[in-house]
Design an enzyme around this catalytic site. Structure first.
Site, PDB file in Angstrom:
ATOM      1  N   LYS A   1     -10.728 -66.093  72.742  1.00  0.00           N
ATOM      2  CA  LYS A   1     -11.202 -65.460  73.980  1.00  0.00           C
ATOM      3  C   LYS A   1     -11.449 -66.562  74.989  1.00  0.00           C
ATOM      4  O   LYS A   1     -11.701 -67.710  74.629  1.00  0.00           O
ATOM      5  CB  LYS A   1     -12.518 -64.715  73.730  1.00  0.00           C
ATOM      6  CG  LYS A   1     -12.755 -63.588  74.704  1.00  0.00           C
ATOM      7  CD  LYS A   1     -12.014 -62.359  74.297  1.00  0.00           C
ATOM      8  CE  LYS A   1     -12.083 -61.257  75.297  1.00  0.00           C
ATOM      9  NZ  LYS A   1     -11.562 -59.991  74.756  1.00  0.00           N
TER      10      LYS A   1
ATOM     11  N   ASP B   1      -8.718 -59.087  80.305  1.00  0.00           N
ATOM     12  CA  ASP B   1      -9.956 -58.489  79.802  1.00  0.00           C
ATOM     13  C   ASP B   1     -10.694 -58.047  81.074  1.00  0.00           C
ATOM     14  O   ASP B   1     -10.065 -57.894  82.133  1.00  0.00           O
ATOM     15  CB  ASP B   1     -10.761 -59.494  78.959  1.00  0.00           C
ATOM     16  CG  ASP B   1     -11.857 -58.822  78.133  1.00  0.00           C
ATOM     17  OD1 ASP B   1     -11.550 -58.211  77.115  1.00  0.00           O
ATOM     18  OD2 ASP B   1     -13.043 -58.877  78.531  1.00  0.00           O
TER      19      ASP B   1
HETATM   20  N1  GLU Z   1      -8.997 -58.168  76.028  1.00  0.00           N
HETATM   21  C1  GLU Z   1      -8.370 -57.253  75.142  1.00  0.00           C
HETATM   22  C2  GLU Z   1      -9.199 -57.133  73.880  1.00  0.00           C
HETATM   23  O1  GLU Z   1     -10.406 -57.243  73.939  1.00  0.00           O
HETATM   24  C3  GLU Z   1      -6.893 -57.548  74.905  1.00  0.00           C
HETATM   25  C4  GLU Z   1      -6.566 -58.901  74.382  1.00  0.00           C
HETATM   26  C5  GLU Z   1      -5.089 -59.216  74.307  1.00  0.00           C
HETATM   27  O2  GLU Z   1      -4.277 -58.366  74.650  1.00  0.00           O
HETATM   28  O3  GLU Z   1      -4.785 -60.315  73.882  1.00  0.00           O
HETATM   29  O4  GLU Z   1      -8.727 -56.879  72.815  1.00  0.00           O
END
Ligand code: GLU
Length: 447
Positions: A124, A164
């Site tokens: 993240k 996100d």
């Molecule tokens: N932010 C999204 C999640 O919390 C997607 C992450 C992504 O597609 O890599 O899963």
């Protein structure tokens, strides 16, 4: 393993990192029993290694605003776990971003990605940059400055960021443009959530919301229920809420509330297609006000300042906004108003007291890491298309998303079915994700 002991050590090591500690506690509590049946996990200190990120990059992001003033933000990328695949997870741009928040999200992502059936590790990142009130040019300059620092930490087989909160297709576009300029390579698979004409997967924007509703359908079916004609209250009006509202309406449910940081919009006759389309304008405006819906559709949407979506009578609650957005009091209010199901779409959207209340008061509950995994799963499908230089049709992607959500539901049932026959989806999702990551870590030795 003793959860209390590990938590005490972590608390001493990372004081004040409350969201991170909350996420770890929830997982450890639910896996403790299974973990203790595997002495090989204990010997390799799997849990002690799994709760710490592999590495954290922190960097300064300096950019110039429209007035010509120099602005400085902090940027981060947390590469949490790469046992089952390259680091994968979104970037969050929000004024409240601090390492604790991204650590909790990276930790959750590791388990979520394991559930998707695809080979992706957890990561993240993000920044304390606040997109609210920023112009398009400011967003572009910030994204470019952010990528000048991030670009050499990522790669299609190394670490693949995506969107996100505060990061959607527009931001991914600006970041990809700068990445390409710096790397001098068209590494399509280095970011997901790209535009459909330059490597993005069809249905990726819808995928988190669609997947959440597919999961909800399976959960309801297992409980002998159906979503048709049910009332749904959801929070937020961003990308995830938009996808969830679209699919909920398509499946015959009635979305009676959406909300924002300013309050709630009640929509007694149910959300319309025009309103769903308008959610995209609301997000693009960077105003962050749900009141705009009531202004645009007077008489159909009624705004109340300072109230949450959980004050509106509904059958099904879908938190789609932010962590800890649904408290124990909210859970009680929902139940008192007749709500009987809550599928958490946001990451850790429900506070521990709310989850406990739902689980002990007959409200069906499923956690974000299972419910919202369709987003990152479709990112995984985007990576596959990029790696093989092809693009699949909407039907192909949707069929695969259906299959993945069904499989996630099955894993929850497999690991979460209790002696009395009820299903603890929190336990199920945590144990299923944990077993996959832990086994891979064990097989790869002490590293
Ligand atoms: N932010 C999204 C999640 O919390 C997607 C992450 C992504 O597609 O890599 O899963």
């Amino acid at each position: 393993m003793k959860t209390a002991e590990i938590m005490a050590n972590l608390q001493a090591k990372h004081p004040g990192e409350n969201e991170y500690l909350q996420a770890v506690q929830e997982v450890l509590e639910s896996i403790e029993e299974v973990y203790n049946q595997h002495p090989e996990f204990e010997k390799a200190k799997i849990v002690e290694r799994m709760v710490e990120p592999d590495r954290i990059f922190t960097f300064r992001v300096t950019w110039v605003d429209d007035k010509g003033d120099v602005q400085t933000n902090l940027g981060y990328r947390i590469q949490f776990n790469s046992a089952i695949g390259p680091y994968k997870g979104g970037l969050r741009f929000h004024k409240a971003v601090v390492p604790s928040m991204l650590k909790f999200l990276g930790f959750e992502q590791t388990f979520k990605n394991a559930l998707t059936t695809l080979p992706m590790g957890g990561a993240k990142g993000g920044s304390d940059f606040d997109p609210v009130g920023k112009s398009n040019d400011e967003i572009m300059r910030f994204c470019q400055a952010f990528m000048t620092e991030l670009w050499n930490c990522i790669g299609p087989d190394q670490d693949i960021p995506a969107g996100d909160v505060g990061v959607g297709g527009r931001e991914i576009g600006y970041m990809y443009g700068m990445y390409k300029k710096l790397a001098r390579e068209y590494n399509t698979g280095v970011l997901t959530g790209k535009g459909a004409t330059w490597g993005g997967s069809i249905l990726r924007p819808e995928a988190t919301g669609f997947g959440a509703l597919y999961f909800t359908e399976h959960l309801l079916k297992k409980a002998g229920k159906d979503i048709k004609d049910k009332t749904v209250a959801l929070s937020g009006f961003g990308n995830v809420a938009w996808g969830a509202a679209t699919k909920a309406k398509e499946l015959g449910a009635k979305v009676v509330a959406i909300s924002g940081p300013d309050g709630v919009c009640e929509i007694p006759d149910g959300i319309t297609d025009e309103m769903i389309d308008y959610m995209l304008d609301m997000r693009a405006s960077n105003r962050n006000k749900v009141e705009d819906m009531a202004t645009k559709f007077p008489g159909k949407a009624k705004f109340t300042a300072g109230k949450k979506a959980w004050s509106v009578k509904c059958d099904i609650a879908l938190p789609c906004a932010f962590q800890n957005e649904l408290s124990e009091d909210d859970a009680k209010e929902l139940k008192a108003n007749g709500c009987w199901c809550c599928c958490e779409v946001s990451n850790m959207g429900c506070q521990p007291g709310a989850i406990h209340f739902f689980q002990h008061n007959g409200v069906l509950f499923a956690p974000g890491k299972a419910v919202n995994a369709g987003g990152v799963a479709t990112s995984g499908l985007e990576m596959t298309q990029n790696a093989s230089h092809i693009s699949w049709s909407a039907k192909e992607v949707d069929d695969k998303l259906h299959f993945i959500m069904e499989s996630i539901h099955e894993q929850c049932v497999k690991y979460g079915t209790q002696p009395d026959g009820t299903i603890d989806y929190v336990k199920g999702a945590n144990i299923a994700g944990f077993m996959k990551v832990a086994t891979a870590m064990l097989e790869q030795g002490i590293i």
